[in-house]
Design an enzyme around this catalytic site. Structure first.
Site, PDB file in Angstrom:
ATOM      1  N   VAL A 155     -16.940  -6.142   9.635  1.00  0.00           N
ATOM      2  CA  VAL A 155     -16.308  -7.006   9.514  1.00  0.00           C
ATOM      3  C   VAL A 155     -17.802  -8.214   8.966  1.00  0.00           C
ATOM      4  CG1 VAL A 155     -14.710  -9.024  10.214  1.00  0.00           C
ATOM      5  CG2 VAL A 155     -13.616  -6.860  10.444  1.00  0.00           C
TER       6      VAL A 155
ATOM      7  N   LYS B  94       2.272   1.857   7.405  1.00  0.00           N
ATOM      8  CA  LYS B  94       2.787   1.627   8.240  1.00  0.00           C
ATOM      9  C   LYS B  94       3.153   2.022   8.768  1.00  0.00           C
ATOM     10  CE  LYS B  94       1.568  -1.847   8.972  1.00  0.00           C
ATOM     11  NZ  LYS B  94       0.530  -2.798   8.836  1.00  0.00           N
TER      12      LYS B  94
ATOM     13  N   TYR C 282      -0.788   5.097  10.495  1.00  0.00           N
ATOM     14  CA  TYR C 282      -0.920   4.488  11.233  1.00  0.00           C
ATOM     15  C   TYR C 282       0.442   4.020  12.178  1.00  0.00           C
ATOM     16  CZ  TYR C 282      -5.039   2.247   9.241  1.00  0.00           C
ATOM     17  OH  TYR C 282      -6.452   1.704   8.367  1.00  0.00           O
TER      18      TYR C 282
ATOM     19  N   ASP D 164     -24.692 -12.939  17.140  1.00  0.00           N
ATOM     20  CA  ASP D 164     -23.893 -11.603  18.233  1.00  0.00           C
ATOM     21  C   ASP D 164     -24.382 -11.759  19.042  1.00  0.00           C
ATOM     22  OD1 ASP D 164     -22.457  -8.617  16.593  1.00  0.00           O
ATOM     23  OD2 ASP D 164     -22.707  -8.393  18.873  1.00  0.00           O
TER      24      ASP D 164
ATOM     25  N   HIS E  30       0.455   2.516  15.813  1.00  0.00           N
ATOM     26  CA  HIS E  30       0.634   0.787  16.959  1.00  0.00           C
ATOM     27  C   HIS E  30       1.871   1.245  18.068  1.00  0.00           C
ATOM     28  CE1 HIS E  30      -2.651  -0.644  14.964  1.00  0.00           C
ATOM     29  NE2 HIS E  30      -2.397  -0.618  13.730  1.00  0.00           N
TER      30      HIS E  30
ATOM     31  N   GLU F  83      -5.043   4.515  13.614  1.00  0.00           N
ATOM     32  CA  GLU F  83      -5.459   3.949  14.624  1.00  0.00           C
ATOM     33  C   GLU F  83      -6.534   4.796  16.143  1.00  0.00           C
ATOM     34  OE1 GLU F  83      -2.949   3.779  14.356  1.00  0.00           O
ATOM     35  OE2 GLU F  83      -1.974   3.962  16.269  1.00  0.00           O
TER      36      GLU F  83
ATOM     37  N   VAL G  49     -15.054 -11.131  15.734  1.00  0.00           N
ATOM     38  CA  VAL G  49     -15.453 -10.316  17.121  1.00  0.00           C
ATOM     39  C   VAL G  49     -14.889  -9.771  17.091  1.00  0.00           C
ATOM     40  CG1 VAL G  49     -16.264 -11.335  19.797  1.00  0.00           C
ATOM     41  CG2 VAL G  49     -16.510 -12.653  17.851  1.00  0.00           C
TER      42      VAL G  49
ATOM     43  N   ASP H 141      -5.537 -10.623  14.470  1.00  0.00           N
ATOM     44  CA  ASP H 141      -4.737  -9.244  14.420  1.00  0.00           C
ATOM     45  C   ASP H 141      -4.804  -8.727  16.786  1.00  0.00           C
ATOM     46  OD1 ASP H 141      -7.359  -8.375  14.273  1.00  0.00           O
ATOM     47  OD2 ASP H 141      -6.343  -6.322  13.495  1.00  0.00           O
TER      48      ASP H 141
ATOM     49  N   SER I 266     -25.666 -14.595  20.876  1.00  0.00           N
ATOM     50  CA  SER I 266     -24.358 -15.006  21.217  1.00  0.00           C
ATOM     51  C   SER I 266     -24.572 -16.176  22.676  1.00  0.00           C
ATOM     52  CB  SER I 266     -22.875 -14.600  21.114  1.00  0.00           C
ATOM     53  OG  SER I 266     -22.178 -14.960  21.071  1.00  0.00           O
TER      54      SER I 266
ATOM     55  N   ALA J 146     -10.304 -12.190  13.658  1.00  0.00           N
ATOM     56  CA  ALA J 146      -9.837 -11.632  14.761  1.00  0.00           C
ATOM     57  C   ALA J 146      -8.632 -12.081  15.205  1.00  0.00           C
ATOM     58  CB  ALA J 146     -11.087 -11.567  15.388  1.00  0.00           C
TER      59      ALA J 146
ATOM     60  N   ARG K 282       1.036  -1.264  -0.053  1.00  0.00           N
ATOM     61  CA  ARG K 282      -0.299  -0.303  -0.049  1.00  0.00           C
ATOM     62  C   ARG K 282       0.481   1.019   0.311  1.00  0.00           C
ATOM     63  NH1 ARG K 282      -3.820  -1.298   5.083  1.00  0.00           N
ATOM     64  NH2 ARG K 282      -2.039  -2.076   5.766  1.00  0.00           N
TER      65      ARG K 282
HETATM   66  N1  NAD Z   1      -6.816  -9.964  10.348  1.00  0.00           N
HETATM   67  C1  NAD Z   1      -7.311  -8.324   9.429  1.00  0.00           C
HETATM   68  O1  NAD Z   1      -7.165  -8.114   8.092  1.00  0.00           O
HETATM   69  C2  NAD Z   1      -8.107  -8.183   9.378  1.00  0.00           C
HETATM   70  C3  NAD Z   1      -8.498  -6.624   9.349  1.00  0.00           C
HETATM   71  C4  NAD Z   1      -9.113  -5.753   9.849  1.00  0.00           C
HETATM   72  C5  NAD Z   1      -9.996  -6.049  11.031  1.00  0.00           C
HETATM   73  N2  NAD Z   1      -9.339  -6.896  12.177  1.00  0.00           N
HETATM   74  C6  NAD Z   1     -10.248  -7.767  13.101  1.00  0.00           C
HETATM   75  O2  NAD Z   1     -11.354  -7.623  13.162  1.00  0.00           O
HETATM   76  C7  NAD Z   1     -12.208  -8.002  14.137  1.00  0.00           C
HETATM   77  C8  NAD Z   1     -14.062  -7.411  13.894  1.00  0.00           C
HETATM   78  O3  NAD Z   1     -13.563  -5.951  14.046  1.00  0.00           O
HETATM   79  P1  NAD Z   1     -14.871  -4.580  13.632  1.00  0.00           P
HETATM   80  O4  NAD Z   1     -14.711  -3.267  13.087  1.00  0.00           O
HETATM   81  O5  NAD Z   1     -15.715  -5.932  13.200  1.00  0.00           O
HETATM   82  O6  NAD Z   1     -14.971  -4.492  14.651  1.00  0.00           O
HETATM   83  P2  NAD Z   1     -16.961  -3.908  15.056  1.00  0.00           P
HETATM   84  O7  NAD Z   1     -16.568  -3.390  17.171  1.00  0.00           O
HETATM   85  O8  NAD Z   1     -17.340  -2.779  14.154  1.00  0.00           O
HETATM   86  O9  NAD Z   1     -17.584  -5.724  15.596  1.00  0.00           O
HETATM   87  C9  NAD Z   1     -17.263  -6.214  16.969  1.00  0.00           C
HETATM   88  C10 NAD Z   1     -18.497  -7.040  16.599  1.00  0.00           C
HETATM   89  O10 NAD Z   1     -18.617  -8.136  17.422  1.00  0.00           O
HETATM   90  C11 NAD Z   1     -19.573  -8.414  18.469  1.00  0.00           C
HETATM   91  N3  NAD Z   1     -19.237  -9.195  19.633  1.00  0.00           N
HETATM   92  C12 NAD Z   1     -18.620  -8.511  21.889  1.00  0.00           C
HETATM   93  N4  NAD Z   1     -18.753  -9.516  22.152  1.00  0.00           N
HETATM   94  C13 NAD Z   1     -19.323 -10.869  21.015  1.00  0.00           C
HETATM   95  C14 NAD Z   1     -19.337 -12.191  21.627  1.00  0.00           C
HETATM   96  N5  NAD Z   1     -19.094 -12.342  22.589  1.00  0.00           N
HETATM   97  N6  NAD Z   1     -20.740 -13.206  20.782  1.00  0.00           N
HETATM   98  C15 NAD Z   1     -20.877 -12.597  19.426  1.00  0.00           C
HETATM   99  N7  NAD Z   1     -20.191 -11.130  19.400  1.00  0.00           N
HETATM  100  C16 NAD Z   1     -19.365 -10.598  19.729  1.00  0.00           C
HETATM  101  C17 NAD Z   1     -20.041  -7.239  19.034  1.00  0.00           C
HETATM  102  O11 NAD Z   1     -20.656  -6.679  19.717  1.00  0.00           O
HETATM  103  C18 NAD Z   1     -19.667  -6.195  17.178  1.00  0.00           C
HETATM  104  O12 NAD Z   1     -21.135  -6.177  16.254  1.00  0.00           O
HETATM  105  C19 NAD Z   1     -11.388  -6.924  14.595  1.00  0.00           C
HETATM  106  O13 NAD Z   1     -10.468  -7.683  16.074  1.00  0.00           O
HETATM  107  C20 NAD Z   1     -10.423  -6.054  14.143  1.00  0.00           C
HETATM  108  O14 NAD Z   1      -8.841  -5.847  14.625  1.00  0.00           O
HETATM  109  C21 NAD Z   1      -8.843  -7.703  11.371  1.00  0.00           C
END
Ligand code: NAD
Length: 372
Positions: A179, A75, A94, A198, A96, A118, A239, A270, A220, A268, A15
């Protein structure tokens, strides 16, 4: 202001902080843009496009760093870049900082104004510079999951949509935030049976309103998750509990109860992952198989699609970037106090409470009081 952008030197990072269109916007606002030659190649932006947009191209990254009043990156800077910092430089990227004492010390020593994507938080508590990456990861999770369901990768050998006369695949999404919603959109579009789980009832209500009878929503609980994943072909882990470690909702014992060759994409990861069996993988070696279940746990999924990711990220960063360049960081903060939340270091001090907590030995400045 002199605005700079260099090629990212982090492994496998394609990027870039500024697109040619961004350069045009900065130049139109009266700024100069210094770009390292080749900076945009990984995202499909040739030097000629930057030149046509009015950029001043530089052979060496060090020349860009030296000239810039404000650097726009993707980054965090890496150790070879630390000696290029200079006092008062605005570094917009970013960062971090919490897990990275070496970088934090370098920013403090260099008296850099570190503005982190972030932590920038809008009035409605949303994180506008993180949302585009979650949208991409969510959409990509279904694309990757569909691919790894193919037999040659150890998958079950099913097509998500099926064809007339065959069962559609069952997709279970754990967490219906940014996500999860984006994963849902693609899975529904591909014609899969989608269940989204959820903890938040208002969120389930929103998803039910948005997707109607195309999806099943569930609250959930361990029992609901266990029942749903038993029948799943593809499970998406999305989550998040902000500021806390991710709950391990996808238990190891479920693996043996699932269909052999089913796929688990733990987006999730990360934040530690929501699967007990998850461990970080990379784009070079994205999957492993445990108890017959294919696990995909890449921590920087948007890196797979750098062109889309660059455009999506810069669509969001340009707005605040222009405010900072036009007014200077201090006046931009006063005019749009949302920008305070992104200031992580400020001329020799930590400036964000979460970062200060990690480094009590470093001097902390209450940025609002300091800037006024
Ligand atoms: N791997 C990657 O490249 C990458 C990229 C972007 C985001 N992410 C990660 O993805 C994850 C989700 O990000 P997001 O932006 O969607 O977050 P978000 O806050 O928009 O959504 C998280 C959801 O999880 C739900 N939740 C919380 N506890 C729960 C449980 N016990 N059971 C079920 N649902 C529950 C919340 O109510 C919420 O709707 C984060 O960890 C983020 O860091 C990873």
């Amino acid at each position: 202001m002199k605005v700079g952008c260099v090629r990212e030197i982090k492994n496998n990072e394609f990027r870039v902080g500024l697109t040619p269109d961004n350069v045009k916007a900065y130049v139109a606002a009266g700024h100069e843009a210094f770009i390292e030659k080749g900076a945009g190649i990984g995202s499909g932006f040739p030097d000629a496009d930057y030149e046509a947009a009015g950029a001043i191209m530089k052979e060496e990254a060090s020349c860009v760093w030296k000239n810039a009043d404000m650097m726009v990156k993707v980054k965090e800077p890496l150790p070879p870049e630390y000696p290029l910092f200079h006092e008062g430089l605005i570094l917009y990227t970013y960062l971090h900082l919490a897990p990275d004492p070496e970088q934090t010390e370098a920013l403090i020593r260099g008296k850099v104004k570190g503005v982190a994507y972030e932590t920038l938080q809008e009035k409605d508590r949303s994180l506008p510079l993180l949302i585009p990456m979650s949208q991409i990861a969510g959409r990509l999770s279904i694309q990757e999951g569909a691919k790894y369901l193919e037999k040659r990768f150890g998958g079950e050998g099913v097509l998500l949509a099926g064809v007339p006369g065959t069962p559609k695949a069952n997709v279970v999404i754990l967490g219906g935030g940014t996500v999860g919603t984006n994963a849902c959109k693609i899975a529904v579009g591909m014609g899969a049976n989608v269940t989204i789980i959820d903890i938040s009832l208002p969120r389930l209500e929103y998803l039910d309103d948005r997707f109607g009878s195309q999806i099943q929503t569930l609250v959930s609980t361990d029992a609901n998750i266990e029942r749903a994943v038993k029948e799943a072909d593809l499970v998406i882990g999305s989550v998040l509990i902000p500021g806390a470690s991710t709950p391990k909702l996808f238990k190891k014992k479920y693996l043996k109860e699932m269909k052999p060759g089913a796929v688990f994409v733990d987006v999730a990861i990360d934040q530690g992952g929501c699967g007990e069996s998850s461990r970080v993988t990379s784009h070079d070696d994205p999957i492993f198989i445990e108890d017959g279940i294919v696990h995909y746990c890449v921590g920087n999924m948007p890196g797979a699609v750098p062109r889309t990711s660059t455009i999506a990220l810069t669509n969001a960063t340009i707005r605040y970037g222009l405010q900072i360049a036009n007014l200077g960081l201090e006046e931009a903060c006063r005019k749009n106090p949302v920008i305070y939340s992104a200031v992580n270091t400020y001329v020799g001090k930590t400036a964000f409470p979460g970062v200060a907590e990690c480094y009590p030995e470093m001097e902390y400045a209450d940025i609002r009081a300091l800037i006024g």
